[in-house]
Design a protein around this motif. Structure first.
Motif, PDB file in Angstrom:
ATOM      1  N   GLY A 175      -6.598   4.269   2.870  1.00 24.22           N
ATOM      2  CA  GLY A 175      -7.562   3.885   1.839  1.00 24.22           C
ATOM      3  C   GLY A 175      -8.156   5.093   1.124  1.00 24.22           C
ATOM      4  N   LYS A 225      -0.374  -1.003  -4.123  1.00 26.10           N
ATOM      5  CA  LYS A 225       0.901  -0.395  -3.744  1.00 26.10           C
ATOM      6  C   LYS A 225       1.322  -0.858  -2.347  1.00 26.10           C
ATOM      7  CE  LYS A 225       3.420   3.914  -3.894  1.00 26.10           C
ATOM      8  NZ  LYS A 225       3.348   5.353  -3.754  1.00 26.10           N
ATOM      9  N   GLY A 226       0.358  -1.082  -1.471  1.00 25.69           N
ATOM     10  CA  GLY A 226       0.668  -1.675  -0.168  1.00 25.69           C
ATOM     11  C   GLY A 226       1.550  -0.816   0.708  1.00 25.69           C
ATOM     12  N   CYS A 227       1.270   0.483   0.797  1.00 22.25           N
ATOM     13  CA  CYS A 227       2.132   1.414   1.531  1.00 22.25           C
ATOM     14  C   CYS A 227       2.289   1.080   3.019  1.00 22.25           C
ATOM     15  CB  CYS A 227       1.570   2.830   1.458  1.00 22.25           C
ATOM     16  SG  CYS A 227       1.426   3.481  -0.187  1.00 22.25           S
ATOM     17  N   CYS A 266      -3.495   1.121   5.553  1.00 19.71           N
ATOM     18  CA  CYS A 266      -3.345   2.496   5.071  1.00 19.71           C
ATOM     19  C   CYS A 266      -4.699   3.197   5.217  1.00 19.71           C
ATOM     20  CB  CYS A 266      -2.867   2.515   3.618  1.00 19.71           C
ATOM     21  SG  CYS A 266      -4.118   2.010   2.423  1.00 19.71           S
ATOM     22  N   SER A 278      -5.586   6.954  -4.736  1.00 18.39           N
ATOM     23  CA  SER A 278      -5.365   5.656  -5.388  1.00 18.39           C
ATOM     24  C   SER A 278      -6.205   4.537  -4.778  1.00 18.39           C
ATOM     25  CB  SER A 278      -3.882   5.265  -5.276  1.00 18.39           C
ATOM     26  OG  SER A 278      -3.071   6.236  -5.879  1.00 18.39           O
ATOM     27  N   GLY A 279      -6.855   4.819  -3.644  1.00 16.71           N
ATOM     28  CA  GLY A 279      -7.542   3.757  -2.914  1.00 16.71           C
ATOM     29  C   GLY A 279      -8.813   3.278  -3.606  1.00 16.71           C
ATOM     30  N   SER A 295      -5.070  -2.964   2.710  1.00 17.88           N
ATOM     31  CA  SER A 295      -4.496  -1.941   1.835  1.00 17.88           C
ATOM     32  C   SER A 295      -5.530  -1.433   0.845  1.00 17.88           C
ATOM     33  CB  SER A 295      -3.293  -2.531   1.072  1.00 17.88           C
ATOM     34  OG  SER A 295      -2.710  -1.542   0.259  1.00 17.88           O
ATOM     35  N   GLY A 296      -5.483  -0.132   0.615  1.00 17.24           N
ATOM     36  CA  GLY A 296      -6.423   0.462  -0.331  1.00 17.24           C
ATOM     37  C   GLY A 296      -6.160   0.071  -1.766  1.00 17.24           C
ATOM     38  N   CYS A 297      -4.906  -0.288  -2.069  1.00 17.75           N
ATOM     39  CA  CYS A 297      -4.575  -0.706  -3.441  1.00 17.75           C
ATOM     40  C   CYS A 297      -3.318  -1.550  -3.406  1.00 17.75           C
ATOM     41  CB  CYS A 297      -4.394   0.514  -4.352  1.00 17.75           C
ATOM     42  SG  CYS A 297      -2.834   1.390  -4.135  1.00 17.75           S
ATOM     43  N   CYS A 337      -6.727   8.834   0.221  1.00 18.69           N
ATOM     44  CA  CYS A 337      -5.742   8.616  -0.847  1.00 18.69           C
ATOM     45  C   CYS A 337      -6.475   8.389  -2.157  1.00 18.69           C
ATOM     46  CB  CYS A 337      -4.856   7.410  -0.517  1.00 18.69           C
ATOM     47  SG  CYS A 337      -3.708   7.019  -1.856  1.00 18.69           S
TER      48      CYS A 337
HETATM   49  S1  SF4 Z   1      -1.675   1.547  -0.470  1.00 19.70           S
HETATM   50 FE1  SF4 Z   1      -0.797   3.608  -0.585  1.00 19.70          FE
HETATM   51  S2  SF4 Z   1      -1.364   4.348  -2.609  1.00 19.70           S
HETATM   52 FE2  SF4 Z   1      -2.701   2.579  -2.167  1.00 19.70          FE
HETATM   53  S3  SF4 Z   1      -4.541   3.442  -1.212  1.00 19.70           S
HETATM   54 FE3  SF4 Z   1      -3.157   2.927   0.449  1.00 19.70          FE
HETATM   55  S4  SF4 Z   1      -2.038   4.833   0.859  1.00 19.70           S
HETATM   56 FE4  SF4 Z   1      -2.960   5.022  -1.184  1.00 19.70          FE
END
Ligand code: SF4
Length: 448
Positions: free
Chosen positions: A349, A390-392, A347, A355-356, A386-388, A353
């Motif tokens: 990050g 949530k793992g988008c 993502c 949330s990252g 992934s930045g967090c 975002c």
């Molecule tokens: S996983 Fe999703 S919410 Fe988390 S940092 Fe990446 S884009 Fe943002």
């Protein structure tokens, strides 16, 4: 003519909301629009219009998502309406925001050209998309409700779970049917003793209607299963559809053939003397100028976006394949299936975002550079940065995951093995800075 429907939303403030062409999200790198592409189909002239308006808006990059959609990032707020209107005028989204939000259909990106497919699913995908877009809005269903359609070919979507899945199969008598799964993926292979639900092609839309209706009071299909129990859900569906939906023993169906979601490289089509070229957008991103160049290269064909973040250029005469590959590579698209970026997803990050916890994209680029020194057969098959939590960027499971947090600038590294029920697998190291996390991945590659 301007369309007065755009709503700017801050992610996290709207539970369950999704960005769309009509509903932009505010992100640290600017406004974000999500462009749904049912079946991943992207006509080259329309792609050109998207690239042109993004360039005119001086916007950021265009992301290819794991649902084979496009995310238009870094749009200056005053330009959102211009971008939205251009996308609608290009025929890529309807004027009605509700209709647009329902068009979640993920399909085999090689439908109609796949040398191994059982059927060209494009008409079915078009019918499902139309039905979802026009279904009664009186009691809206979740905008995340999605349908998977697998054509049974070399490139497929078995293993990918959305709310409803239809997979082309043949009975041992040669009849074409669609395997049906609710809130689970079409499996790569059947389990011993498994009994499988399948539907006649003629009743697929009836099955869709029934599942959508059943989900309306609860939201997603997994909520329906949790509320009613799986046996009751199938009993209700069977009562609604009648004889067109049946359950059979697995040996009454030809087992699914091996397939992959990856398309990188040059591949023969079912049409003689024709190939398709799969070009990976490294870490799922292209610039507006690159999208314009790619659409010019496609010369009026319909490009396909794959869930593995590639663009498929179909219907290339064999003799012309090397020219298309060279042109894609000049745009930094990857056409070599052994490239270290194949299988690495990320993502944006914290740079894009709120949330990252980490700059996932920069760290993923560094990881790809390090993996270049590892022979292809020793690299992890799939890596998710992934930045967090949530793992988008990935629906998983991935062999290795680098997940940002809980501390800022820190990663936990996970490894997943077959059958592991945990989303990211087992944690192998935590509280790592980006360099330590990358070292951990590279050092645990299979020994030579
Ligand atoms: S996983 Fe999703 S919410 Fe988390 S940092 Fe990446 S884009 Fe943002």
């Amino acid at each position: 003519m301007p369309h007065p429907t755009t709503v700017h939303r801050v992610p996290g403030n709207v539970r369950g909301a999704c960005p769309s062409v009509h509903e932009s999200f505010v992100e640290p790198d600017g406004m974000l629009l999500r462009l749904r592409l049912p079946g991943g189909l992207l006509p080259a002239p329309a792609a050109r219009q998207v690239g042109m308006v993004m360039a005119e808006a001086r916007a950021g990059t265009i992301e290819l998502t794991n649902r084979a959609n496009l995310q238009l990032r870094g749009i200056p707020a005053p330009a959102v309406a211009m971008v939205r209107d251009a996308v609608i005028d290009a025929g890529l989204a309807p004027h009605d925001p509700e209709s647009d939000a329902r068009r979640n259909v993920l399909a085999s990106p090689t439908a109609g050209i796949d040398a191994g497919e059982l059927v060209d699913t494009r008409p079915v995908v078009a019918a499902i998309t139309e039905r979802l877009a026009t279904t009664s809005p009186d009691v809206p269903h979740s905008p995340k409700f999605g349908v998977v359609v697998d054509a049974g070919g070399d490139v497929g979507l078995r293993g990918r779970a959305l709310d409803l899945a239809f997979g082309a199969v043949r009975t041992i008598g040669g009849e074409l049917r669609y395997e049906v799964r609710i809130a689970e993926a079409l499996p790569a292979m059947y389990s011993p003793g498994e009994r499988i639900w399948s539907a006649e092609p003629a009743v697929l839309i009836d099955v869709l209607d029934a599942v959508v209706d059943a989900c309306r009071p609860v939201g997603r299909a997994r909520d329906l299963i949790a509320t009613k129990g799986e046996p009751q859900v199938w009993r209700d569906l069977e009562a609604c559809i009648g004889g067109g939906l049946e359950r059979c023993d697995r040996y009454e169906l030809v087992p699914p053939r091996p397939s992959t979601d990856r398309v990188v490289g040059v591949h023969p089509q079912r049409q003689p003397a024709m190939v398709y070229v799969g070009a990976l957008a490294l870490l799922g991103r292209v610039t507006p100028d690159d999208l314009i160049a790619l659409s010019d290269l496609a010369e009026g064909r319909t490009l396909r976006v794959s869930s593995s973040r590639s663009l498929v250029v179909p219907d290339v005469p064999e003799f012309d394949a090397s020219r298309i590959v060279a042109s894609c590579e000049r745009l930094d698209m990857v056409c070599d299936p052994t490239h270290p970026g194949v299988g690495v997803v990320s993502c944006i990050g914290r740079n894009g975002c709120a949330s990252g916890h980490v700059d996932a994209l920069t760290d993923a680029r560094a990881l790809v550079a390090r993996l270049a020194a590892v022979s292809p057969d020793r690299r992890p098959r799939s890596v998710h940065v992934s930045g967090c939590e949530k793992g988008c960027a990935s629906s998983g499971p991935d062999e290795v995951s680098l997940i940002g947090g809980p501390g800022d600038g820190r990663y936990t590294v996970y490894r997943s093995r077959a059958g592991c029920p945990l989303r990211f697998g087992e944690a192998v190291a935590d509280d790592l800075d980006p360099r330590e996390a990358i070292d951990t991945v590279v050092n645990t590659c299979a020994p030579a």
